[in-house]
Scaffold this active site. Structure first.
Site, PDB file in Angstrom:
ATOM      1  N   ARG A  15       0.796  -1.232   0.000  1.00  0.00           N
ATOM      2  CA  ARG A  15       0.000   0.000   0.000  1.00  0.00           C
ATOM      3  C   ARG A  15       0.823   1.273   0.000  1.00  0.00           C
ATOM      4  NH1 ARG A  15      -3.168  -1.621   5.218  1.00  0.00           N
ATOM      5  NH2 ARG A  15      -1.109  -2.544   5.530  1.00  0.00           N
ATOM      6  N   SER A  16       1.807   1.392   0.908  1.00  0.00           N
ATOM      7  CA  SER A  16       2.516   2.684   0.983  1.00  0.00           C
ATOM      8  C   SER A  16       3.411   2.944  -0.235  1.00  0.00           C
ATOM      9  CB  SER A  16       3.264   2.852   2.311  1.00  0.00           C
ATOM     10  OG  SER A  16       4.262   1.890   2.502  1.00  0.00           O
TER      11      SER A  16
HETATM   12  P1  4NP Z   1       1.577  -3.670   3.079  1.00  0.00           P
HETATM   13  O1  4NP Z   1       1.177  -5.222   2.970  1.00  0.00           O
HETATM   14  O2  4NP Z   1       1.511  -3.318   4.544  1.00  0.00           O
HETATM   15  O3  4NP Z   1       0.502  -2.976   2.289  1.00  0.00           O
HETATM   16  O4  4NP Z   1       2.946  -3.564   2.487  1.00  0.00           O
HETATM   17  C1  4NP Z   1       1.882  -6.229   3.667  1.00  0.00           C
HETATM   18  C2  4NP Z   1       2.846  -6.931   3.021  1.00  0.00           C
HETATM   19  C3  4NP Z   1       3.522  -7.943   3.682  1.00  0.00           C
HETATM   20  C4  4NP Z   1       3.207  -8.237   5.000  1.00  0.00           C
HETATM   21  C5  4NP Z   1       2.245  -7.509   5.655  1.00  0.00           C
HETATM   22  C6  4NP Z   1       1.572  -6.493   4.980  1.00  0.00           C
HETATM   23  N1  4NP Z   1       3.870  -9.280   5.664  1.00  0.00           N
HETATM   24  O5  4NP Z   1       3.522  -9.544   6.818  1.00  0.00           O
HETATM   25  O6  4NP Z   1       4.776  -9.885   5.108  1.00  0.00           O
END
Ligand code: 4NP
Length: 151
Positions: A15-16
């Site tokens: 997302r970010s």
């Molecule tokens: P983000 O999504 O917060 O939008 O980058 C995620 C990507 C990977 C993980 C968690 C959230 N993970 O736990 O690996």
């Protein structure tokens, strides 16, 4: 008026970085000079490029996320940025817990800039697999943010 903006999610691979890429493209279209970055509250993906399926969904809309690399948010970010935008309430809680008393940065939810959607967070596409839904919401919020910065 905010000129330095940091997007924060959990992993900094979905997302970010997408919000960073979208806002960079839209700011450049409008000729608006902004310093934009992104970071994660977690440290699982440090140094990695954005998640492949996220990159492909963004590329299909013309956003190239491939140069971005994941990093973890730090206390110093609260002095460096004017505005820190959290993707969900969990990110927000983590950020509030680490915010120094003399923080320069204002801390808000990114969805505050997309009130017409009634969304209160950007759902994590790493789990929902809805990469296009996340991009739709990110594009609306990025436009809302730029409209406010332009005032
Ligand atoms: P983000 O999504 O917060 O939008 O980058 C995620 C990507 C990977 C993980 C968690 C959230 N993970 O736990 O690996």
């Amino acid at each position: 008026m905010a000129q330095t903006i940091l997007f924060v999610c959990l992993g900094n691979i979905c997302r970010s970085p997408s919000a960073e890429g979208v806002l960079r493209a839209m700011a450049s279209e409008r000729g608006k000079a902004l310093e934009i970055d992104s970071a994660g509250t977690g440290d699982w993906h440090l140094g990695e490029p954005p998640y492949g399926p996220m990159q492909r969904a963004a590329q299909a809309r013309g956003y190239d996320l491939s140069p971005l690399r994941a990093r973890q948010v730090s206390v110093e970010d609260f002095a460096r940025f004017d505005l820190i935008l959290a993707m969900d309430e969990s990110n927000m809680a983590n950020l509030k817990a680490m915010r120094p008393a003399d923080a320069r940065a204002e801390l808000r939810l990114f969805t505050d800039y997309a009130p017409q959607t009634r969304a209160t967070e950007v759902p994590d596409p790493y789990y929902t697999r809805d990469f296009d839904g996340a991009l739709d919401l990110i594009e609306i919020a990025a436009r809302g943010l730029l409209d406010q910065l332009g005032e």
